[in-house]
Design a protein around this motif. Structure first.
Motif, mmCIF file in Angstrom:
data_model
loop_
_atom_site.group_PDB
_atom_site.id
_atom_site.type_symbol
_atom_site.label_atom_id
_atom_site.label_comp_id
_atom_site.label_asym_id
_atom_site.label_seq_id
_atom_site.Cartn_x
_atom_site.Cartn_y
_atom_site.Cartn_z
ATOM 1 N N ASP A 123 102.099 53.243 -87.058
ATOM 2 C CA ASP A 123 101.623 52.985 -85.680
ATOM 3 C C ASP A 123 101.344 51.549 -85.580
ATOM 4 O O ASP A 123 101.187 50.686 -86.540
ATOM 5 C CB ASP A 123 100.322 53.506 -85.477
ATOM 6 C CG ASP A 123 100.179 55.218 -85.667
ATOM 7 O OD1 ASP A 123 101.245 55.774 -85.432
ATOM 8 O OD2 ASP A 123 99.173 55.616 -85.985
ATOM 9 N N PRO A 124 101.489 50.895 -84.389
ATOM 10 C CA PRO A 124 101.557 49.536 -84.261
ATOM 11 C C PRO A 124 100.198 48.902 -84.534
ATOM 12 O O PRO A 124 99.300 49.526 -84.167
ATOM 13 C CB PRO A 124 101.835 49.598 -82.728
ATOM 14 C CG PRO A 124 102.532 50.805 -82.281
ATOM 15 C CD PRO A 124 101.929 51.493 -83.189
ATOM 16 N N TYR A 125 99.992 47.826 -85.093
ATOM 17 C CA TYR A 125 98.900 47.333 -85.553
ATOM 18 C C TYR A 125 98.892 45.472 -84.758
ATOM 19 O O TYR A 125 97.726 45.095 -85.073
ATOM 20 C CB TYR A 125 98.768 47.257 -87.108
ATOM 21 C CG TYR A 125 99.701 46.174 -87.655
ATOM 22 C CD1 TYR A 125 99.218 44.765 -87.759
ATOM 23 C CD2 TYR A 125 101.105 46.371 -87.961
ATOM 24 C CE1 TYR A 125 100.102 44.033 -88.671
ATOM 25 C CE2 TYR A 125 101.807 45.317 -88.441
ATOM 26 C CZ TYR A 125 101.461 44.145 -88.876
ATOM 27 O OH TYR A 125 102.253 43.300 -89.471
ATOM 28 N N ASP A 264 91.945 37.360 -77.783
ATOM 29 C CA ASP A 264 91.430 38.580 -77.385
ATOM 30 C C ASP A 264 92.217 39.536 -78.158
ATOM 31 O O ASP A 264 93.493 39.757 -77.989
ATOM 32 C CB ASP A 264 91.443 38.781 -75.980
ATOM 33 C CG ASP A 264 90.679 37.893 -75.084
ATOM 34 O OD1 ASP A 264 89.673 37.258 -76.048
ATOM 35 O OD2 ASP A 264 90.995 37.369 -74.081
ATOM 36 N N LYS A 265 91.595 40.654 -78.876
ATOM 37 C CA LYS A 265 92.136 41.659 -79.490
ATOM 38 C C LYS A 265 92.591 42.626 -78.119
ATOM 39 O O LYS A 265 91.958 43.090 -77.277
ATOM 40 C CB LYS A 265 91.412 42.604 -80.152
ATOM 41 C CG LYS A 265 91.773 43.799 -80.889
ATOM 42 C CD LYS A 265 90.831 44.654 -81.814
ATOM 43 C CE LYS A 265 89.810 45.507 -80.928
ATOM 44 N NZ LYS A 265 90.821 46.478 -80.438
ATOM 45 N N PRO A 266 94.011 43.109 -78.244
ATOM 46 C CA PRO A 266 94.573 44.188 -77.282
ATOM 47 C C PRO A 266 93.901 45.358 -77.365
ATOM 48 O O PRO A 266 93.674 45.927 -78.452
ATOM 49 C CB PRO A 266 95.931 44.194 -77.917
ATOM 50 C CG PRO A 266 96.288 43.161 -78.702
ATOM 51 C CD PRO A 266 94.964 42.538 -79.558
ATOM 52 N N THR A 267 93.551 45.683 -76.321
ATOM 53 C CA THR A 267 92.786 47.066 -76.106
ATOM 54 C C THR A 267 93.640 48.414 -76.458
ATOM 55 O O THR A 267 93.168 49.394 -76.591
ATOM 56 C CB THR A 267 92.194 47.368 -74.726
ATOM 57 O OG1 THR A 267 93.146 47.186 -73.738
ATOM 58 C CG2 THR A 267 91.139 46.271 -74.755
ATOM 59 N N SER A 268 94.914 48.226 -76.492
ATOM 60 C CA SER A 268 96.130 49.162 -76.500
ATOM 61 C C SER A 268 95.959 49.626 -77.992
ATOM 62 O O SER A 268 96.650 50.496 -78.205
ATOM 63 C CB SER A 268 97.274 48.678 -75.776
ATOM 64 O OG SER A 268 97.834 47.875 -76.586
ATOM 65 N N LEU A 269 95.657 48.747 -78.927
ATOM 66 C CA LEU A 269 95.812 49.013 -80.405
ATOM 67 C C LEU A 269 94.407 49.718 -80.992
ATOM 68 O O LEU A 269 94.364 49.692 -82.277
ATOM 69 C CB LEU A 269 96.057 47.638 -81.081
ATOM 70 C CG LEU A 269 97.226 46.902 -80.672
ATOM 71 C CD1 LEU A 269 97.820 45.935 -81.487
ATOM 72 C CD2 LEU A 269 98.289 48.071 -80.780
ATOM 73 N N GLY A 270 93.561 50.260 -80.009
ATOM 74 C CA GLY A 270 92.564 50.845 -80.765
ATOM 75 C C GLY A 270 91.188 50.387 -80.182
ATOM 76 O O GLY A 270 91.028 49.357 -79.697
#
Length: 270
Positions: A123-125, A264-270
């Motif tokens: 899965d993308p991380y 900022d942490k991407p919200t699409s990765l969990g």
């Protein structure tokens, strides 16, 4: 798509056919959890150094965001991570995994359609895009501004592909074996600019204030860890579970903040 890009695609396809035949010849051992590995008691991980802050040498030890994430998977499997430094070309073509050099690759590697033909991805991380690094105040802020100048790329990367597809005819492309050589060439003035993933360029510019990142090119890339195509679904399942748990218990967020404090942490990765 130009000749260089076509050559790379054909090479990946041909290599995939050749490696399919030899991948099953690799002797492996089976862990208590049922996952097969090439070295008993080890999760053998291929990378290409340096690619800071994902994997790099610090005090004689290989550390980084990818390293810490792979430790999570190794711990869940009751294994110890062992890192193998290998040319990036052998990773992104799937050769390193298919021939048994390692179980999995962790190399800041973008998931692409071409690579997906010869690699099974996790899965993308992580999310990234391409960007431009230049000497501070040089004034180059686009590919067009480099007319008559030299643009450096890292071999076999999506940055090289982007440059091949998008630079104007008047820009000379120079290929480098690894990221360290590429970035040092910008710093020393050997080349006028470099293209690579934005995260590593931000990190480098912060530590080398005589350089700066002046442009980003929205390529919408996502990183994945990769195993030999069709060979290690159980390992991928274990890796994906370790990442899902890390997202759920906050471990991923802590590691992200450790290595990328300004992002900022991407919200699409969990």
């Amino acid at each position: 798509m130009n000749r260089r890009a076509l050559t790379a695609v054909f090479a990946v396809s041909a290599l995939g056919l050749a490696l399919t035949a030899c991948a099953t010849d690799t002797e492996k051992t089976t862990t208590e959890s049922g996952v097969q590995v090439v070295n008993s008691g080890k999760l053998t991980v291929c990378t290409h150094l340096p690619y800071e802050p994902f994997q790099y040498n610090k005090g004689g030890e290989v550390v980084g965001f990818d390293v810490d994430l792979m430790d999570l998977a190794a711990d869940d499997l009751g294994l110890e991570q062992e890192i193998v430094n290998t040319p990036f070309e052998t990773i992104e073509t799937g050769q390193a995994m298919a021939t048994g050099k390692c179980d999995i690759a962790a190399a800041g590697m973008t998931i692409t359609d071409e690579r997906d033909q010869v690699i099974d991805f996790s899965d993308p991380y992580f999310e990234a895009t391409q960007a431009l690094l230049v000497k501070k105040g040089a004034g180059y802020d686009s590919l067009e501004s480099l007319d008559g100048k030299t643009l450096g790329v890292q071999v076999a990367t999506t940055g090289e592909q982007y440059a091949n597809d998008n630079v104007p005819d008047g820009v000379e492309i120079k290929v480098f074996e690894d990221l360290a050589l590429l970035l040092e060439a910008v710093k020393s003035g050997t080349i006028d600019a470099a293209i690579n993933d934005n995260t590593v360029l931000v990190d480098y510019a912060a530590k080398n204030p005589d350089t700066e990142m002046t442009a980003e090119f929205e390529t919408g890339e996502q990183y994945g860890f990769g195993v030999a195509e069709g060979e290690n679904a159980d390992l991928l399942d274990a890796v994906n579970k370790a990442f899902a748990d890390a997202h759920e218990d906050g471990t991923y967020d802590k590691l992200f903040e450790k290595y990328f404090p300004t992002l900022d942490k991407p919200t699409s990765l969990g």
